[in-house]
Design a protein around this motif. Structure first.
Motif, mmCIF file in Angstrom:
data_model
loop_
_atom_site.group_PDB
_atom_site.id
_atom_site.type_symbol
_atom_site.label_atom_id
_atom_site.label_comp_id
_atom_site.label_asym_id
_atom_site.label_seq_id
_atom_site.Cartn_x
_atom_site.Cartn_y
_atom_site.Cartn_z
ATOM 1 N N VAL A 106 0.826 -1.204 0.000
ATOM 2 C CA VAL A 106 0.000 0.000 0.000
ATOM 3 C C VAL A 106 0.864 1.260 0.000
ATOM 4 O O VAL A 106 0.540 2.235 -0.687
ATOM 5 N N PHE A 107 1.971 1.249 0.747
ATOM 6 C CA PHE A 107 2.773 2.453 0.936
ATOM 7 C C PHE A 107 4.137 2.330 0.263
ATOM 8 O O PHE A 107 4.817 1.299 0.375
ATOM 9 N N ALA A 108 4.555 3.410 -0.395
ATOM 10 C CA ALA A 108 5.870 3.460 -1.054
ATOM 11 C C ALA A 108 6.904 3.987 -0.064
ATOM 12 O O ALA A 108 7.424 5.100 -0.214
ATOM 13 N N LEU A 109 7.217 3.194 0.943
ATOM 14 C CA LEU A 109 8.137 3.643 1.980
ATOM 15 C C LEU A 109 9.581 3.679 1.498
ATOM 16 O O LEU A 109 10.403 4.422 2.048
ATOM 17 N N ASP A 110 9.902 2.877 0.512
ATOM 18 C CA ASP A 110 11.283 2.740 0.045
ATOM 19 C C ASP A 110 11.492 3.606 -1.191
ATOM 20 O O ASP A 110 10.697 3.554 -2.133
ATOM 21 N N ARG A 111 12.575 4.403 -1.186
ATOM 22 C CA ARG A 111 12.835 5.331 -2.278
ATOM 23 C C ARG A 111 14.318 5.305 -2.645
ATOM 24 O O ARG A 111 15.168 4.893 -1.852
ATOM 25 N N ILE A 112 14.600 5.788 -3.832
ATOM 26 C CA ILE A 112 15.966 6.007 -4.283
ATOM 27 C C ILE A 112 16.028 7.423 -4.838
ATOM 28 O O ILE A 112 15.276 7.769 -5.765
#
Length: 246
Positions: free
Chosen positions: A192-198
């Motif tokens: 549900v959540f895009a907690l991981d980013r680059i």
């Protein structure tokens, strides 16, 4: 000279504790191997207590994934720092590496390495930000202050940013970096959540991010891995061979 193609991944492995409540480091390593990444930033790669013992044996990491852990001089048994670790392809040379604490209510930190391949330099920073937004903002300010000014060096920051919103909360970072989100990574069974980013600086001529989904990845951790395919255009000079760090 042509651009250098790179695949970068970020993966919160929750100390190899899967959604089936089994702690299975070999399963996590299989997921990492399936990513085909040149560099992987791991979060929660060490146990939390005592000497922060690593989840993986370093030799086993290389045998199963072909990647080498970057070593950090901190006197602990840990693979990284505050659970953050970097795995890199032997094709890179590691010029320097560092680890730092970050402010906030919870113990947090980052790891960073200056890499070189094909005459290009790349600084990779791995981070796991706090659960509270005001702590994350302090941590981002501290992180940006710590990043050195390096000519002919592209930069990226990969990790679990713990920010659910795609609109607010990372403004300090977005002033200097393009923040990639390939889609929801948490919870791995029903993302549900895009907690991981680059987050990437200038110096990249192409950037595409995606979430790695597989039945095994949905069980290996509560996060799915985030993968970014990049093209790097910066020049670099010499450094130390990664084999000297093993």
């Amino acid at each position: 000279m042509t651009d250098t193609s790179l695949r970068i991944a970020s993966y919160n492995i929750r100390k190899a504790l899967g959604t089936d409540r089994r702690r299975d480091p070999a399963r996590v390593l299989r997921v990492i191997a399936a990513l085909g990444a040149d560099v992987v930033a791991l979060q929660e790669a060490d146990l939390r207590l005592g000497q922060r013992r690593p989840i993986f044996d370093e030799a086993e990491v290389f045998r199963r994934t072909g990647l080498l852990p970057v070593r950090f001089d901190h006197g602990r048994d840990s693979l990284g720092w505050h659970g953050n670790a970097l795995l890199v392809s032997p094709g890179f040379r590691v010029i320097s590496q560092s680890h730092h604490d970050l402010p906030g209510l919870e113990p947090r930190g980052l790891v960073s390495a200056l890499l070189e391949r094909d005459g290009r330099r790349l600084r990779v920073t791995g981070v796991h930000l706090g659960l509270l937004r005001h702590s994350r903002r302090r941590q981002l300010s501290a992180l940006l202050d710590m990043l050195p000014e390096e000519e002919d060096t592209a930069m990226l920051i990969a990790g679990d940013f713990n920010e659910r919103s795609l609109e607010v909360g990372l403004g300090r970072l977005s002033k200097r970096f393009r923040i990639l989100s390939g889609g929801p990574t948490y919870h791995s069974r029903h993302p549900v959540f895009a907690l991981d980013r680059i987050a990437i600086s200038e110096g990249f001529t192409m950037a595409e991010a995606s979430v790695h989904r597989s039945p095994e990845a949905s069980r290996a951790s509560d996060h799915l891995p985030l993968v970014a395919d990049l093209r790097l255009s910066h020049m670099a000079d010499d450094g130390a061979d990664i084999s000297q760090l093993l």
